[in-house]
Design an enzyme around this catalytic site. Structure first.
Site, PDB file in Angstrom:
ATOM      1  N   HIS A 405      -7.860  -0.833  10.205  1.00 46.04           N
ATOM      2  CA  HIS A 405      -6.960  -0.669   9.062  1.00 46.04           C
ATOM      3  C   HIS A 405      -5.521  -0.977   9.465  1.00 46.04           C
ATOM      4  O   HIS A 405      -4.831  -1.773   8.804  1.00 46.04           O
ATOM      5  CB  HIS A 405      -7.060   0.762   8.519  1.00 46.04           C
ATOM      6  N   GLU A 406      -5.054  -0.361  10.539  1.00 49.39           N
ATOM      7  CA  GLU A 406      -3.661  -0.555  10.941  1.00 49.39           C
ATOM      8  C   GLU A 406      -3.388  -1.995  11.358  1.00 49.39           C
ATOM      9  O   GLU A 406      -2.375  -2.589  10.982  1.00 49.39           O
ATOM     10  CB  GLU A 406      -3.296   0.409  12.070  1.00 49.39           C
ATOM     11  N   HIS A 409      -2.620  -4.538   8.636  1.00 44.81           N
ATOM     12  CA  HIS A 409      -1.271  -4.586   8.072  1.00 44.81           C
ATOM     13  C   HIS A 409      -0.479  -5.730   8.692  1.00 44.81           C
ATOM     14  O   HIS A 409       0.347  -6.360   8.007  1.00 44.81           O
ATOM     15  CB  HIS A 409      -0.542  -3.264   8.324  1.00 44.81           C
ATOM     16  N   GLU A 434      -2.419  -1.714   1.551  1.00 43.34           N
ATOM     17  CA  GLU A 434      -3.334  -0.657   1.979  1.00 43.34           C
ATOM     18  C   GLU A 434      -4.771  -1.013   1.640  1.00 43.34           C
ATOM     19  O   GLU A 434      -5.708  -0.727   2.397  1.00 43.34           O
ATOM     20  CB  GLU A 434      -2.937   0.666   1.330  1.00 43.34           C
TER      21      GLU A 434
END
Length: 599
Positions: A405-406, A409, A434
């Site tokens: 997820h991170e 970004h 997100e």
């Protein structure tokens, strides 16, 4: 960033929504697409940032432009001339920022200019297909009522002092610039643009200080707040078991492996061309457990994450995940020219010197994770925290979906807007960011053609419902979120859940229609549904405008399918989007189930 969409009571971990403001039933939150209110600095300054609304057009098979048939025309010339003719401007009002040749399209990014000075937030992007025709155009150019004098009244040092004071940080030495800033009142302010960081609190801003009044007007927030013995990337967390992987790198994406920049070899630590993982400072690295290049550290879940070899296990796993994601997304178009993260770009375009830096067990926080994405040429910073919902605590670096997820970004912030890291700054576009991050975690962990409900973050909180409001599901009774849910939510992470669930449904539809490839992570050449999904997701990032809306992002997917697959998935995509309210007539957060004729 990966905050909860839930809060957990100390007793039974009862679930309630967190950080969600509910609008009046008929309120139209039009500011989602142009504004975002941020609380900055220790004094809690409420700063409302403004981004001019983007117009976005896609052109299917493409339209001509003035220089298409002229020999020797550069991408810069073509882009500037098209924008000039399309918006009826002079060439002096347009500044070319950057561009790259993608797998199926060429992409150019330009800024509006006045008095020879570019605007920070009035930008445009143009995409050309292989025939040289324009297939997509996004623009947030403005017609200012007034334009400030191009000669600053206050010095750069005074502007730095102001920004440091308000933002509780320090100027990091990155070259400053003079830029115009389009304001919501129709004026254009002259600003000093300065990067301000606070390593202790983890903030990193591009600050825009009025060069005449000295007022802080605007910020770009770069931070998006979540052989090796590792958890293979298809596994979600350590409860599924560690494995020893030998030479897991992709020789196409990382030709020198993961421990060499091509000129420097890191022969015994978790550092290399794409990433460096550390605890504390970036000199605090995990060394090999044995020669040659063995990083075999057993994690003991019965002890604190900081004890024994647990730190080394966490650094090793984070290094492996970030490098694997580099290799996968490289295959699908996130290359040097497309502003990826590498120390050495090997002369293939873009700016080097910017591997992802991963701070494992960062002491700056708990129960979260974040990722800062500065412009191309500056390293992205991922911070993984410990989670204290259990005893012993649990390490976010050992939950692969959080690391994925991170890291995503970085992908989405770099590819939207041409490597600036500044084009997912509104409330709605931040929510899209997100959502893409959750969707990537959903995609990367698939091991078969089945599309079960996906739940994020179960390990770190030791709770089966995870850290989101609903599982991602094709069943509207399990996950009811749809386009009109944007009327209800005013927080980026729950807005992101709407988009992530939309993409979960798109993925399911593509796989049902075209099958599933077990080699999608290393072979992007197939026509299976999961291969096409990731191609379209990454292609669309480069096509969409700065600060896209949900509808812009949808349209970019439809255009990406035309560019790469000649529109073969048109009906599949439209039906999937329409099933969650984003049909052809969707507008102003009102649902539509309409699809094109013939679908």
């Amino acid at each position: 960033m990966l905050p909860f969409s839930r809060l957990f009571a100390a007793t039974f971990l009862a679930i309630v929504y967190a950080s969600v403001s509910r609008a009046a039933p008929h309120e139209n939150n039009v500011n989602h697409a142009t504004h975002r209110i941020r609380t900055v600095g220790s004094r809690g300054l409420q700063l409302e940032t403004f981004h001019p609304a983007s117009t976005y057009q896609t052109f299917g098979e493409g339209i001509d432009h003035p220089l298409r048939k002229r020999d020797g025309t550069t991408l810069q010339d073509s882009a500037v001339t098209f924008v000039q003719s399309h918006l009826n401007l002079t060439s002096s009002e347009i500044t070319f920022k950057s561009g790259f040749e993608g797998q199926v399209a060429r992409h150019a990014y330009v800024k509006q200019s006045a008095n020879g000075i570019p605007f920070a937030n009035a930008v445009a992007n143009v995409a050309f297909n292989k025939d040289g025709k324009v297939v997509a155009f996004g623009s947030s150019f403005v017609k200012p009522k007034t334009i400030a004098s191009p000669t600053p009244s206050i010095t750069l040092n005074a502007a730095i002092a102001k920004a440091e004071d308000v933002l509780d940080g320090t100027y990091n030495g990155h070259p400053s610039s003079i830029q115009y800033l389009a304001k919501s009142d129709g004026s254009a302010a002259l600003t000093h643009a300065i990067q301000i960081q606070n390593e202790e609190t983890g903030t990193w801003f591009d600050a825009f200080v009025d060069a005449h009044s000295g007022e802080l007007l605007h910020v770009t927030d770069f931070v998006s707040k979540a052989s090796y013995l590792v958890l293979p990337i298809t596994k979600q967390n350590l409860t599924q078991g560690f494995e020893t992987l030998t030479n897991p790198y992709d020789a196409i994406s990382s030709p020198n492996g993961w421990h060499s920049t091509g000129t420097v070899n890191f022969t015994c630590v978790v550092s290399g061309n794409n990433a460096v993982a550390f605890k504390g400072t970036n000199s605090s690295l995990t060394a090999q457990s044995s020669s040659p290049l063995n990083f075999l550290y057993t994690q003991n879940p019965a002890t604190q994450p900081t004890a024994g070899s647990n730190v080394d296990a966490a650094r090793t796993n984070a290094f492996y995940i970030v490098n694997t994601l580099h290799d996968v997304t490289y295959r699908y178009g996130f290359t040097e020219a497309a502003y990826n993260f590498q120390s050495n770009n090997f002369g293939k375009g873009g700016k080097g010197g910017d591997p992802v830096t991963v701070s494992v067990q960062s002491s700056a926080g708990l129960d979260n994770a974040d990722f800062a994405t500065p412009p191309d040429g500056q390293s992205g910073l991922m911070r993984m925290f410990l989670w204290d919902y259990t005893s012993p605590e649990r390490d976010g670096a050992l939950e692969n979906d959080i690391v994925t997820h991170e890291n995503t970004h970085g992908l989405t912030n770099r590819m939207t807007g041409g490597g600036t890291g500044a084009c997912l700054q509104t409330l709605e576009s931040g929510g899209l960011g997100e959502g893409w991050s959750d969707a990537m975690a959903d995609w990367i962990e698939k091991t078969s053609s089945a599309v079960p409900d996906f739940v994020l973050g179960t390990y770190v909180i030791n709770f089966s419902t995870g850290v989101r409001g609903y599982p991602y599901s094709t069943n509207p009774k399990i996950n009811p979120l749809k386009y009109s849910s944007l009327l209800t939510y005013r927080e980026v992470h729950v807005i992101g859940e709407i988009w992530a669930n939309m993409l979960h449904n798109v993925y399911a539809a593509l796989v049902e229609a075209s099958g599933w490839s077990s080699t999608a992570r290393t072979n992007p050449d197939g026509k299976e549904g999961n291969v096409m999904f990731l191609h379209l997701m990454i292609d669309a990032l480069a096509l969409q405008p700065c600060n896209p809306t949900f509808l812009d992002a949808r349209d970019a997917w439809i255009q990406a399918d035309v560019n790469r697959y000649q529109g073969a998935n048109k009906c599949v995509l439209w039906k999937a989007f329409a099933s969650r309210g984003m049909g052809m007539n969707a507008a102003s957060y009102g649902d539509s189930a309409a699809v094109p004729s013939g679908c």
